[in-house]
Each structure stands twice: as C-alpha cells, then as structure tokens.
Enzyme design. Structure first.
Site, PDB file in Angstrom:
ATOM      1  N   ASP A 182       5.332   5.152   5.206  1.00  0.00           N
ATOM      2  CA  ASP A 182       6.376   4.276   5.772  1.00  0.00           C
ATOM      3  C   ASP A 182       6.672   3.057   4.901  1.00  0.00           C
ATOM      4  OD1 ASP A 182       3.733   3.486   6.651  1.00  0.00           O
ATOM      5  OD2 ASP A 182       4.645   2.135   8.113  1.00  0.00           O
ATOM      6  N   HIS A 183       5.910   2.882   3.813  1.00  0.00           N
ATOM      7  CA  HIS A 183       6.153   1.761   2.901  1.00  0.00           C
ATOM      8  C   HIS A 183       6.610   2.245   1.525  1.00  0.00           C
ATOM      9  CE1 HIS A 183       4.038  -1.313   5.464  1.00  0.00           C
ATOM     10  NE2 HIS A 183       3.720  -0.161   6.045  1.00  0.00           N
ATOM     11  N   HIS A 200       0.863  -1.182   0.000  1.00  0.00           N
ATOM     12  CA  HIS A 200       0.000   0.000   0.000  1.00  0.00           C
ATOM     13  C   HIS A 200       0.900   1.233   0.000  1.00  0.00           C
ATOM     14  CE1 HIS A 200       0.956  -0.566   4.219  1.00  0.00           C
ATOM     15  NE2 HIS A 200       0.314   0.524   4.608  1.00  0.00           N
ATOM     16  N   HIS A 216      -6.931  -2.801   5.937  1.00  0.00           N
ATOM     17  CA  HIS A 216      -6.079  -1.776   6.575  1.00  0.00           C
ATOM     18  C   HIS A 216      -6.540  -0.353   6.285  1.00  0.00           C
ATOM     19  CE1 HIS A 216      -2.523   0.057   8.221  1.00  0.00           C
ATOM     20  NE2 HIS A 216      -2.090   0.501   7.050  1.00  0.00           N
ATOM     21  N   HIS A 252       1.009   3.998   2.223  1.00  0.00           N
ATOM     22  CA  HIS A 252       1.352   4.811   3.387  1.00  0.00           C
ATOM     23  C   HIS A 252       2.839   5.127   3.313  1.00  0.00           C
ATOM     24  CE1 HIS A 252      -2.363   3.532   5.939  1.00  0.00           C
ATOM     25  NE2 HIS A 252      -2.549   4.697   5.351  1.00  0.00           N
ATOM     26  N   HIS A 273       6.908  -4.915  11.476  1.00  0.00           N
ATOM     27  CA  HIS A 273       6.113  -3.697  11.596  1.00  0.00           C
ATOM     28  C   HIS A 273       5.802  -3.461  13.075  1.00  0.00           C
ATOM     29  CE1 HIS A 273       2.960  -0.697  10.573  1.00  0.00           C
ATOM     30  NE2 HIS A 273       3.632  -0.578   9.444  1.00  0.00           N
ATOM     31  N   ASP A 332       0.524  -4.193   6.044  1.00  0.00           N
ATOM     32  CA  ASP A 332      -0.262  -3.770   7.206  1.00  0.00           C
ATOM     33  C   ASP A 332      -1.676  -4.335   7.093  1.00  0.00           C
ATOM     34  OD1 ASP A 332       2.013  -2.334   7.580  1.00  0.00           O
ATOM     35  OD2 ASP A 332       1.068  -0.349   7.578  1.00  0.00           O
TER      36      ASP A 332
END
Ligand SMILES: [Zn+2]
Ligand SMILES: [Zn+2]
Length: 306
Positions: free
Chosen positions: A64-65, A60, A137, A62, A266, A208
C-alpha cells in the site's frame, strides 16, 4: 512556503473516498514525494501535484506504500522525462525498488537511482536536511523529518540608515553575519542591526508505526507531525498485533513531543467516510489534531513570524 498535500490517506486498501498511502511535500517550488501507493499518479493529477519532482522517500515496502511506483515511472517515461529520479528507502531498497522499477517490458528512459538509507542518516540539502529515523512496524521501516536550516536573523534597515550605512552590498554582508568597515573607518558588527538567527520549520512523517520513542525524539517541537492512526481505541490490541497505532496513541506521541499540529493519516477502511470517532479520541489527548483526507493541503507556517 512549505505545505503537504495528502494524495492517499487509507490504510492497506483503497476505498471510494481514500486512496492508499502517498503525500507530496512542496517547499519553495520544489516537490518531494513520500510513499507511492497504487494510483498515486492519478491522485497527483487530480490534486494538481506536478511530475517535476526528483525524489521519492519510501517509509517501507508494504504494497500500500509501493505499488504506484512502476506506473508513475512509466508515465513520466511517456512524457519524455530526461531528468533523473532518486528513490530512497530502508533496507531492501535495491531489491524491492529495483524490482518495481524494472517491472514490465518497457525500460526507463531516464536515470533512476536507488539509495538505501538507515535511521540517523541525514540527507543534506541547501536549505534543509531530511533525517531518517527509526519506527516500529514489523518490517524494515523508517520515518522522515524535514528540518529546515535556521534562517538569518532579521535585518533592521532603519538602524542601518541611522548608522550611516548606505543600502548596497554592505547590507548583505552584515545580514550574513560579517562585520563591515565603513569609509570613515568605523567597524560595524552584525549584532548592531541584525537579530538572532531564527528557527526553520520541522515536518515529520512517520509512515506505519507503533508509538515509538524514536518517533517522539524526531518529532520534538515539530511544526507538523503526520502520524499514522489506523485504528480506534476499541482495536488497540489489533493495532499492537499489526504494528500500527490508534488515534489516541498517535495523539500521545504528539503531546509528548510537544508538536504544534498533528495530522492523522493511514485510516482504516472502517472509517473511510466518517473518521469523527478517531478525531474525538485523538483530540481528547491532543486538541491540535486534524484527520487527513485525500486532496487536503496543510500549510506549515513559521512559528515565529513577526
Ligand atoms: Zn500501510
Ligand atoms: Zn505497512
């Protein structure tokens, strides 16, 4: 050989001990990247993961990815890369990955292709498939399963010699399942000297997610399940609110799916130094659990090695 190297194991923000999400799967000399949080390129250098990969799979978008993508592409450009890179991700791939690819004033010196995938899509490779599955998520998200094709059954060379079959091309044809006719007219069936096909390995990465039925289905009998475990049991309601899992919830998914090994990643910054609390909670449900740390490599052996 099939192994996973964890490049970043922290949830949402990097800490001194853990970088944000990314992992590298290495299989028979090939590298596949999954997620690419900020600083991933430096983690690759630090842990000896080469830049010769051709594909990155995003669970995905977000930050942080995702945020490591631009810098990684720029570095590869400076290294005179010419081989193409393909980026796979859920809905929004063209818009988000396209923007990350175009950011800044440099232009890519090598082709970057962006492919949007959806749950159920099967990306076929010569020796394995990558299958995207649904996760939960609060965003457009996917998990990925790497499923190796079944291997040929075991060939018995002693039996072949007993049957008077000379070592050579006939051995290869029998091993691949073709009957052969010997010079004396006898027809030999593969089943006479080749065992049944053997299962390949199955590796699953959730990204996530909340505990989710589709994750259990995709992880059925997996050799390795990499499941997020952002929180401990005392933050179960926060896990629910934010679309994440607790360590015990991840362990229940592993248990229901009957996987061989669970790796939790994570991890909330609260546990960045000491995640033993999460480990204990998970192990109470599913003993074959370990907690990922940056730079850790996990080998995935065949379950039925002789
Ligand atoms: Zn995340
Ligand atoms: Zn997320």
């Amino acid at each position: 050989m099939l192994s996973v190297t964890f490049l970043g194991t922290s949830a949402s923000i990097p800490t001194v001990d853990r970088n944000v999400a990314s992992l590298a799967v290495q299989r028979e000399g090939e590298t596949l990247l999954f997620d690419c949080g900020e600083g991933t390129q430096r983690q690759m250098m630090r842990y000896g993961v080469g830049f010769s990969f051709r594909e990155i799979f995003f669970t995905h978008y977000h930050a942080d990815h995702l945020l490591g993508l631009t810098g990684l592409l720029r570095t590869m450009g400076l290294q005179d890369r010419s081989a193409p890179v393909t980026l796979f991700g859920p809905r929004g791939a063209q818009r988000v990955l396209g923007a990350a690819t175009a950011l800044g004033i440099e232009r890519n010196k090598f082709p970057v292709e962006i492919v949007e995938v959806k749950a159920g899509d099967c990306l076929g490779r010569e020796q394995y498939d990558i299958v995207a599955f649904e996760t939960e998520h609060r965003a457009d998200t996917l998990g990925y399963a790497l499923i190796e094709h079944p291997r040929l059954g075991r060939f018995n060379p002693d039996r072949a010699r007993e049957l008077g079959i000379a070592e050579g091309p006939m051995w290869g044809r029998l091993h691949k399942g073709e009957p052969v006719t010997l010079p004396d007219g006898r027809i030999i069936q593969p089943a006479d000297l080749v065992g049944a096909p053997r299962e390949g390995r199955r590796l699953v990465y959730t990204g996530d997610t909340r505990p989710h039925l589709a994750v259990i289905q995709a992880s059925r009998s997996a050799d390795l399940l990499i499941h997020e475990a952002t929180f401990g049991g005392d933050e179960e309601s926060r896990a629910k609110e934010t679309g994440h899992s607790t360590a015990a919830e991840a362990a229940r998914v592993a248990s229901e799916a009957g996987v061989r090994q669970l790796v939790l990643t994570h991890i909330s910054s609260r546990y960045h130094r000491d995640a033993s609390e999460l480990l204990a909670e998970a192990k109470a449900v599913f003993p074959q659990t370990i907690i990922a740390r940056d730079g850790m490599t996990v080998e995935v052996p065949f379950s039925n090695v002789p």
